[in-house]
Scaffold this active site. Structure first.
Site, PDB file in Angstrom:
ATOM      1  N   HIS A 285       0.865  -1.196   0.000  1.00  0.00           N
ATOM      2  CA  HIS A 285       0.000   0.000   0.000  1.00  0.00           C
ATOM      3  C   HIS A 285       0.894   1.236   0.000  1.00  0.00           C
ATOM      4  O   HIS A 285       1.728   1.379  -0.897  1.00  0.00           O
ATOM      5  CB  HIS A 285      -0.927  -0.084   1.219  1.00  0.00           C
ATOM      6  CG  HIS A 285      -2.100   0.853   1.242  1.00  0.00           C
ATOM      7  ND1 HIS A 285      -2.446   1.678   0.216  1.00  0.00           N
ATOM      8  CD2 HIS A 285      -3.014   1.077   2.213  1.00  0.00           C
ATOM      9  CE1 HIS A 285      -3.530   2.376   0.549  1.00  0.00           C
ATOM     10  NE2 HIS A 285      -3.909   2.032   1.751  1.00  0.00           N
ATOM     11  N   HIS A 324      -2.469  -2.407  -9.623  1.00  0.00           N
ATOM     12  CA  HIS A 324      -3.471  -1.762  -8.765  1.00  0.00           C
ATOM     13  C   HIS A 324      -4.720  -2.634  -8.730  1.00  0.00           C
ATOM     14  O   HIS A 324      -5.084  -3.244  -9.734  1.00  0.00           O
ATOM     15  CB  HIS A 324      -3.838  -0.369  -9.307  1.00  0.00           C
ATOM     16  CG  HIS A 324      -4.459   0.511  -8.273  1.00  0.00           C
ATOM     17  ND1 HIS A 324      -5.790   0.466  -7.992  1.00  0.00           N
ATOM     18  CD2 HIS A 324      -3.911   1.405  -7.431  1.00  0.00           C
ATOM     19  CE1 HIS A 324      -6.041   1.347  -7.031  1.00  0.00           C
ATOM     20  NE2 HIS A 324      -4.945   1.918  -6.663  1.00  0.00           N
ATOM     21  N   ASP A 380       2.530   5.353  -6.647  1.00  0.00           N
ATOM     22  CA  ASP A 380       3.788   5.232  -5.904  1.00  0.00           C
ATOM     23  C   ASP A 380       5.019   5.130  -6.788  1.00  0.00           C
ATOM     24  O   ASP A 380       6.141   5.139  -6.280  1.00  0.00           O
ATOM     25  CB  ASP A 380       3.720   4.005  -4.982  1.00  0.00           C
ATOM     26  CG  ASP A 380       2.713   4.218  -3.867  1.00  0.00           C
ATOM     27  OD1 ASP A 380       1.848   3.355  -3.659  1.00  0.00           O
ATOM     28  OD2 ASP A 380       2.764   5.288  -3.232  1.00  0.00           O
TER      29      ASP A 380
END
Ligand code: SDX
Length: 446
Positions: A285, A324, A380
Site C-alpha cells: 500500500h 493496482h 507510488d
C-alpha cells in the site's frame, strides 16, 4: 403471504414491494428459486441468507477474501473508474484539482462536499493554521522512540497518543466535536511527521510557522536550521502541495477501509486514523513508494533492467509501484506526478534514478507479462523520486502519503459516522477447523 421477491424487495427499501431489477437464483440443493433485488448494480449480501436447505440452516454467505468484489458502503466522496483511469473528488477530475486547487481547498472539498467560497476557505485555512501546534508532552513521547525508529511507526504512535490529549474526541455524534477533531488532525499531521523526521536526524524540533502555507510550513518544519525565517522555494512547495492533493483520497482502499472499520466501533478519530496509518505503512500500500526507490537503487543501471524484469516474470521480484486493485489502466495520479518531477528537478537537479524508472516503465509496458495482467504505474511509482529530490530519506516517503491521505481518511470517517446504514463492522467466516474435541491432559499428549 409475502413472496420471497416481495420480502427481498422490501429489504432493499423498494417500498412498493416489487423490485425493478432482480437476480433469479435457483438453489440446486432444494430446487427453490429466489429473486434478489439488484439496486445500484449490487445485491445485498444479507438477501442471500434466506437461501437455506432447512429451517435451522444459517443461510447462504458470500465468500469474498480481501473484499475483491464487495461494496462496504455507499459513498459520495471519490469516484474511480479503473478501466478508464478516472479519478474524481466530489465529482471534480483530479487533473483539474491538481492544476487549479490547493491541498487545503481540496481537504475542504472532501470534508464538506463542495468547493469553499473565499470566506469559507479563509476561515478553514485560519482554523487549520491555528491548530498546527501539538501539546509539549508529545515531544517527550516522540523522544521515547529509538533515534532510528521508522517515522511511520512514530507517526502511528503519536497520532494514537493524540487521542489521550483530546479524550472528548470520542463524542463522535457531536457535530461540533467532529469539526474540531477534523481541523486538529489535518493541522497536526504535518507537525508530527516533521517531528518524527527531526527525531531521526537528531535535530531540534521546528515549530510551525503559520505565516507559511501548508506545504511550505511542512518543509520549514523539516529543514529550518539557524536561519530566523525559513523561506521555502515556491516551486518545491507547489509541487509538494500537488502531491498532497493527489494522495488525498482514493475511495475504499486498504487504509481507508481500516479507518472505517475501526471507526465503526465508535472509537475516536485519532485511534481510527492511527489504524489507517498502520495499514498504509505496508509495502503493498503506501509503503510502496519507499520500496520503489529501494528497487531502483537495487537495479542500479538501465543495463540491469532486463535481468530484473526476468526476475519479475519468474516470480522472484515484484515491480513495486506497478499494478493496482482498481486501475487496469494508467493511474491518472502517476501521470501528473511524472510531470511534477520536471518542475522539481528544475530546482533540485534531475534525480539520477529517473532514467532507470522511465526505462523500466517503457520496457514493462511492452512486456506481455505486464500488459496481460493490466499492470501499469500507480501513484507510488514516481512519487518517491520527488521526495528523494526534496532531500527526504526513503523512510519518510510513506509519511508523505499519510499527510495527504489524512483529509480523505477524515472525510470517509465523517461519512461513515453519519451513515444510518452503518454499524460495527463484523464480517462472518467459513469455519475450517476441528469441532467438539475433548481436552487432553498434558501427561497424555504424544
Ligand atoms: C496504493 O487501493 C488503492 O486505491 C491503493 C492506492 C491508494 O491511493 O490508496 O492507490 C495506493 O496502495 C497503490 C499500490 C501500491 N503498491 C504497489 O505498488 C506494490 C506492487 N503492486 C502489487 O503488489 C499489486 O499490484 C497490488 C497490491 C497493488 C494489487 O494487487 P492485487 O489487485 O491483489 O493483484 P494481485 O496481487 O492478485 O496480482 C494479480 C497478478 C498476479 O499474477 P498471477 O498470480 O496472475 O500470475 O498480477 C501480478 C501478481 O503476481 N502482479 C504483479 C504486480 N502486481 C500484481 N507482478 C509483478 N509486479 C507487480 N507490481
Amino acid at each position: 403471504m409475502t413472496t420471497k421477491t416481495e420480502a427481498a424487495a422490501a429489504l432493499a427499501g423498494d417500498t412498493d414491494g416489487k423490485a425493478e431489477d432482480t437476480l433469479r437464483i435457483t438453489d440446486s440443493r432444494t430446487g427453490e428459486t429466489y429473486e434478489i433485488p439488484i439496486v445500484d448494480g449490487a445485491i445485498r449480501s444479507l438477501d442471500l441468507r434466506q437461501i437455506k436447505t432447512s429451517e435451522d440452516d444459517f443461510g447462504l454467505l458470500a465468500y469474498d477474501p480481501a473484499f475483491m468484489n464487495t461494496a462496504s458502503c455507499r459513498s459520495a466522496i471519490t469516484y474511480l473508474d479503473g478501466d478508464l483511469g478516472v479519478l474524481e473528488y466530489r465529482g471534480y477530475p483530479i487533473e483539474q484539482l491538481a492544476e487549479h486547487s490547493t491541498y487545503l481547498e481540496v481537504a475542504y472539498l472532501l470534508v464538506h462536499g463542495e468547493l469553499p467560497t473565499a470566506a469559507e476557505l479563509a476561515t478553514w485555512t485560519h482554523e487549520i493554521k491555528t491548530h498546527t501546534f501539538v501539546h509539549e508532552n508529545v515531544k517527550s513521547f516522540i523522544q521515547g522512540f529509538r533515534h532510528d525508529a521508522h517515522p511511520m511507526g512514530m507517526l502511528l504512535g503519536s497520532i494514537g497518543a493524540l487521542s489521550t490529549f483530546y479524550p472528548d474526541a470520542n463524542q463522535i455524534h457531536d457535530p461540533a466535536n467532529r469539526a474540531i477533531q477534523t481541523i486538529r488532525l489535518i493541522a497536526k499531521m504535518p507537525t508530527l511527521a516533521a517531528f518524527s523526521y527531526r527525531h531521526n536526524m537528531g535535530q531540534p524540533y521546528v515549530y510551525p510557522d503559520n505565516d507559511l502555507e501548508y506545504a511550505g510550513n511542512f518543509l520549514g518544519m523539516l529543514y529550518k536550521m539557524t536561519e530566523l525565517k525559513y523561506q521555502p522555494d515556491p516551486r518545491l512547495a507547489k509541487a509538494l502541495d500537488v502531491l498532497f492533493i493527489l494522495h488525498a483520497d482514493h475511495e475504499q482502499n486498504c487504509s481507508t477501509s481500516a479507518v472505517r472499520a475501526i471507526g465503526s466501533s465508535g472509537v475516536d478519530p485519532y485511534s481510527a486514523i492511527a489504524g489507517g496509518i498502520a495499514a498504509l505503512y505496508g509495502p503493498s500500500h503506501g509503503g510502496a513508494n519507499e520500496e520503489v526507490v529501494r528497487m531502483l537503487l537495487r537495479i542500479g543501471s538501465k543495463e540491469n533492467i532486463p535481468d530484473f524484469i526476468a526476475g519479475v516474470k519468474a516470480g522472484r521480484e515484484r515491480l513495486m509501484g506497478f499494478g493496482h486493485r482498481v486501475y487496469k489502466n494508467y493511474d491518472p495520479r502517476a501521470r501528473i506526478i511524472k510531470k511534477a518531477c520536471d518542475d522539481v528537478f528544475e530546482v533540485t537537479g534531475v534525480n539520477p534514478l529517473l532514467d532507470i524508472a522511465t526505462e523500466l516503465e517503457k520496457i514493462a509496458l511492452g512486456e506481455e507479462y505486464f500488459v496481460s495482467r493490466s499492470l501499469y504505474p500507480n501513484v507510488d511509482f514516481y512519487s518517491g523520486l520527488i521526495y528523494q529530490a526534496l532531500g527526504m530519506p526513503m523512510a519518510m516517503f510513506p509519511v508523505m502519503f499519510a499527510i495527504g491521505r489524512t483529509s480523505g481518511w477524515i472525510a470517509q470517517w465523517l461519512e461513515m459516522v453519519q451513515d444510518s446504514e452503518q454499524k460495527i463492522a463484523r464480517p462472518r467466516q467459513i469455519y475450517t477447523g476441528e469441532r467438539n474435541r475433548d481436552y487432553v491432559p498434558l501427561a497424555e499428549r504424544g
